[in-house]
Design a protein around this motif. Structure first.
Motif, mmCIF file in Angstrom:
data_model
loop_
_atom_site.group_PDB
_atom_site.id
_atom_site.type_symbol
_atom_site.label_atom_id
_atom_site.label_comp_id
_atom_site.label_asym_id
_atom_site.label_seq_id
_atom_site.Cartn_x
_atom_site.Cartn_y
_atom_site.Cartn_z
ATOM 1 N N LEU A 143 0.827 -1.204 0.000
ATOM 2 C CA LEU A 143 0.000 0.000 0.000
ATOM 3 C C LEU A 143 0.867 1.262 0.000
ATOM 4 N N GLY A 144 1.905 1.272 0.845
ATOM 5 C CA GLY A 144 2.783 2.434 0.904
ATOM 6 C C GLY A 144 3.470 2.701 -0.421
ATOM 7 N N THR A 145 3.933 1.642 -1.081
ATOM 8 C CA THR A 145 4.596 1.812 -2.372
ATOM 9 C C THR A 145 3.597 2.257 -3.437
ATOM 10 N N ALA A 146 2.386 1.722 -3.400
ATOM 11 C CA ALA A 146 1.367 2.119 -4.374
ATOM 12 C C ALA A 146 1.013 3.596 -4.221
ATOM 13 N N GLN A 147 0.917 4.057 -2.975
ATOM 14 C CA GLN A 147 0.632 5.476 -2.753
ATOM 15 C C GLN A 147 1.770 6.349 -3.274
ATOM 16 N N GLN A 148 2.990 5.889 -3.086
ATOM 17 C CA GLN A 148 4.129 6.644 -3.617
ATOM 18 C C GLN A 148 4.067 6.735 -5.138
ATOM 19 N N ALA A 149 3.688 5.632 -5.785
ATOM 20 C CA ALA A 149 3.592 5.636 -7.244
ATOM 21 C C ALA A 149 2.535 6.629 -7.721
ATOM 22 N N SER A 401 7.852 -0.592 -22.397
ATOM 23 C CA SER A 401 6.423 -0.275 -22.580
ATOM 24 C C SER A 401 5.828 0.471 -21.393
ATOM 25 N N MET A 402 6.643 0.834 -20.394
ATOM 26 C CA MET A 402 6.147 1.606 -19.267
ATOM 27 C C MET A 402 6.760 2.999 -19.319
ATOM 28 N N GLU A 403 5.890 4.021 -19.340
ATOM 29 C CA GLU A 403 6.366 5.392 -19.438
ATOM 30 C C GLU A 403 7.089 5.838 -18.167
ATOM 31 N N ILE A 404 6.603 5.399 -17.024
ATOM 32 C CA ILE A 404 7.190 5.797 -15.753
ATOM 33 C C ILE A 404 7.952 4.612 -15.171
ATOM 34 N N PRO A 405 9.216 4.803 -14.791
ATOM 35 C CA PRO A 405 9.991 3.690 -14.234
ATOM 36 C C PRO A 405 9.437 3.242 -12.880
ATOM 37 N N VAL A 406 9.634 1.987 -12.584
ATOM 38 C CA VAL A 406 9.192 1.404 -11.318
ATOM 39 C C VAL A 406 10.293 1.583 -10.275
ATOM 40 N N LYS A 407 9.897 1.846 -9.042
ATOM 41 C CA LYS A 407 10.846 1.952 -7.940
ATOM 42 C C LYS A 407 10.433 1.004 -6.822
ATOM 43 N N CYS A 541 7.268 -13.000 -1.203
ATOM 44 C CA CYS A 541 5.889 -12.674 -1.571
ATOM 45 C C CYS A 541 5.568 -11.213 -1.265
ATOM 46 N N MET A 542 6.059 -10.707 -0.153
ATOM 47 C CA MET A 542 5.845 -9.288 0.147
ATOM 48 C C MET A 542 6.523 -8.416 -0.903
ATOM 49 N N PHE A 543 7.754 -8.768 -1.243
ATOM 50 C CA PHE A 543 8.482 -8.020 -2.261
ATOM 51 C C PHE A 543 7.747 -8.078 -3.603
ATOM 52 N N ALA A 544 7.229 -9.261 -3.945
ATOM 53 C CA ALA A 544 6.517 -9.414 -5.215
ATOM 54 C C ALA A 544 5.274 -8.540 -5.259
ATOM 55 N N ARG A 545 4.519 -8.492 -4.170
ATOM 56 C CA ARG A 545 3.316 -7.640 -4.151
ATOM 57 C C ARG A 545 3.685 -6.168 -4.267
ATOM 58 N N VAL A 546 4.766 -5.764 -3.623
ATOM 59 C CA VAL A 546 5.213 -4.371 -3.705
ATOM 60 C C VAL A 546 5.481 -3.983 -5.154
ATOM 61 N N ILE A 547 6.135 -4.865 -5.889
ATOM 62 C CA ILE A 547 6.477 -4.574 -7.288
ATOM 63 C C ILE A 547 5.255 -4.684 -8.197
ATOM 64 N N ILE A 548 4.471 -5.756 -8.026
ATOM 65 C CA ILE A 548 3.349 -6.008 -8.934
ATOM 66 C C ILE A 548 2.291 -4.913 -8.838
ATOM 67 N N VAL A 549 1.918 -4.532 -7.605
ATOM 68 C CA VAL A 549 0.898 -3.491 -7.445
ATOM 69 C C VAL A 549 1.354 -2.192 -8.093
ATOM 70 N N GLN A 550 2.625 -1.856 -7.907
ATOM 71 C CA GLN A 550 3.151 -0.641 -8.505
ATOM 72 C C GLN A 550 3.143 -0.713 -10.029
ATOM 73 N N MET A 551 3.536 -1.861 -10.586
ATOM 74 C CA MET A 551 3.561 -2.025 -12.039
ATOM 75 C C MET A 551 2.154 -1.949 -12.624
ATOM 76 N N VAL A 552 1.188 -2.558 -11.946
ATOM 77 C CA VAL A 552 -0.198 -2.516 -12.433
ATOM 78 C C VAL A 552 -0.701 -1.078 -12.491
ATOM 79 N N LEU A 553 -0.397 -0.293 -11.461
ATOM 80 C CA LEU A 553 -0.853 1.096 -11.442
ATOM 81 C C LEU A 553 -0.185 1.924 -12.532
ATOM 82 N N VAL A 554 1.121 1.753 -12.683
ATOM 83 C CA VAL A 554 1.835 2.536 -13.698
ATOM 84 C C VAL A 554 1.387 2.158 -15.099
ATOM 85 N N TRP A 555 1.150 0.871 -15.313
ATOM 86 C CA TRP A 555 0.697 0.418 -16.629
ATOM 87 C C TRP A 555 -0.744 0.838 -16.913
#
Length: 557
Positions: A143-149, A401-407, A541-555
């Motif tokens: 959630l924290g990473t998604a809000q940052q994105a 294919s992603m305009e904004i880089p993932v962090k 799994c926590m790391f994967a969710r942090v990345i996946i949620v962020q990628m879904v939002l950016v995409w």
């Protein structure tokens, strides 16, 4: 309001008022979290709900201060978590943990795909759905990473709605995993299947005795035999001509030698062929009493507290040759490891040393073995790790294919560095050890502050959101996102693999980042398999969710 009157009466500054309010929310929430309903408690999660209630009642703090406290609490929580689970995670991943992590990742992927499907079938926006997903999986770092994105894309309103979706679905996310576990137990009975118990516990050190009858081993030293073997093992004791001795690397095997070996359970069959004959898989029931034949031999736990030992390989200490002792096992972060010569030792490791009493005492002095020395944590390593984690989290990761880089962000960066520092820091002679109680306090403190501020930010709109029609829809979808992936993947694993129910329950709780459900699973099991599986899959799994949620939002946004 009482807090407003108190502030005006005492002329409190913004910072003092913020500390007072957050502390009050945490204190009340932690106290209520100790209450249990049919053996189930929400623990520190109650701080989140108290924050929501306080926000709904009109209590608020300075936005800048709240954001700082929220970010600082999140960083402290995830880094301390990574530091604690790092050693056990890497060791478990090397010895059978890959299978458990693949199952955990299957739960993560299934939940994400189901969330995207629900987003397409309903009018719920993608940011709202990701907030619902974070709450359903009780994953506050995601959630924290998604809000940052969202803030990075100048979408502050959508970032706020993320916390609302999380707040609405979080309660059922906590109990949903327990409900799913109960469903799995029911399905298991319907399948009339009793899973074969070969789980992560089978990778832990196992003691077995062998009768040396393989002529290819006769006349070879222990050093030569270990080089020929394709698996890890430690020869703890040798029986020859009616007496027990402690073998060293130069000990030569003879016909009819009996040896006591520490290895992995899965390697017993191979070593039976390698040595010739297995006396007994339960060494206590063998016809040799290894403990009483030679009363001079003792076995003691020795704790590494000497800074000189931190980061050194066990073989480089030459304990067998110098002290005539054997190290049979090494316990690290609650997990037993086979004491191979290339094992890198860390502060806080507990070595099982076998030998004559004076020799064992000499080894204890060499290792330090002063538990009081571990009471003072190395704060320098903690702050250096946090700095490295924040820098890693700020590195943009370009994805085609992603305009904004993932962090990796505030959650992903520190937890990755925490795992790496906890696992490999001793190789660089970093003192990373903290006592379990100190680490739990750091985690609880960081998480409590984060949840209190998160609840305060979501509180003003929480109840209005729940009573809306789409609020009930959010709750229903969140419950489905919790239960369906857990039941589906859990059923498939129990149906087609040899993992037992306790191990599956632990890895499912870890994949959903749900320690409350883990407590329930542990209460229904007679071993620590669930906790071992939870620790194995939780970081990845926590790391994967942090990345996946962020990628879904950016995409998708």
């Amino acid at each position: 309001m009482c807090m407003d009157k108190l502030e005006s009466m005492l002329h409190l500054s913004d910072t003092v008022y913020a500390v007072l309010l957050v502390s009050l929310i945490c204190a009340v929430g932690i106290a209520l979290g100790k209450l249990k309903l049919k053996g189930i408690s929400l623990g520190v999660t109650f701080v989140f709900f108290m924050g929501i209630l306080a926000g709904h009642c009109g209590l608020h703090i300075n936005e800048v201060i709240m954001q700082y406290a929220m970010d600082a609490g999140l960083v402290l929580f995830v880094y301390s978590l990574g530091l604690q689970v790092g050693p056990g995670f890497v060791s478990a991943f090397r010895h059978g943990g890959a299978q458990l992590n693949m199952v955990g990742l299957a739960v993560v992927v299934a939940g994400t795909l189901l969330a995207l499907l629900c987003c397409g079938l309903t009018d719920i926006s993608l940011p709202d759905m990701m907030g619902v997903l974070c709450g359903a999986t009780t994953n506050t770092p995601a959630l924290g990473t998604a809000q940052q994105a969202m803030m990075q894309m100048d979408m502050a309103d959508e970032a706020a709605s993320l916390s609302l979706g999380c707040a609405v679905t979080y309660p059922l996310g906590v109990v949903g995993v327990i409900i799913a576990f109960l469903l799995l137990r029911f399905l298991l009975r319907r399948m009339h299947k009793k899973p074969v118990v070969v789980s992560q516990a089978d990778e832990e050190p196992f003691i077995v005795s062998f009768h040396v009858r393989n002529t290819a081993v006769f006349g070879k030293s222990l050093r030569e035999v270990m080089k020929l073997s394709k698996c890890e093992f430690v020869v703890s004791r040798l029986w020859r001509n009616g007496s027990v001795s402690l073998p060293d690397s130069s000990t030569v095997f003879e016909a009819d030698d009996r040896i006591l070996v520490i290895t992995h359970h899965k390697d017993v069959e191979y070593l039976t062929v390698f040595f010739g004959e297995c006396d007994a898989t339960d060494w206590n029931k063998a016809d040799i009493d290894w403990n009483k034949i030679d009363r001079r031999i003792v076995s003691k736990r020795v704790v590494i507290t000497s800074r000189e030992i931190n980061g050194k390989r066990l073989g480089s200490l030459q304990l067998r040759n110098r002290f005539s002792v054997n190290v049979s096992r090494v316990n690290r972060a609650g997990m037993d490891l086979v004491a191979t010569s290339d094992l890198v030792l860390c502060m806080g490791d507990r070595l099982t040393v076998v030998g004559e009493e004076k020799a064992v005492d000499d080894v204890a002095k060499r290792m330090g073995n002063v538990v009081a020395d571990l009471d003072e944590p190395n704060l320098g390593a903690i702050f250096i790790g946090i700095i490295l984690g924040l820098l890693l989290g700020a590195v943009p990761i370009e994805i085609p294919s992603m305009e904004i880089p993932v962090k990796l962000g505030l959650a992903g960066g520190p937890i990755v560095v925490g795992i790496l520092v906890g696992a490999y820091g001793p190789r660089f002679h970093m003192i990373t050890y903290t006592t379990s109680s100190a680490n739990r306090m750091l985690r609880a403190l960081g998480l409590s502050i984060y949840l209190a501020c998160l609840g305060l930010s979501a509180g003003p709109r929480f109840f209005d959101t729940v009573v809306r029609a789409d609020g009930f829809l959010w709750v229903g979808i969140g419950f489905l996102l919790t239960v369906i992936p857990v039941v589906l993947v859990g059923w498939l694993v129990l149906r087609f693999s040899k993992l037992d129910l306790s191990t599956v329950g632990g890895l499912l709780c870890g994949s959903m980042a749900n320690p409350m459900a883990l407590g329930y699973v542990n209460d229904t099991a007679d071993s620590d398999k669930a906790s071992v599986a939870y620790t194995t899959v939780y970081p990845l799994c926590m790391f994967a969710r942090v990345i996946i949620v962020q990628m879904v939002l950016v995409w998708g946004v």
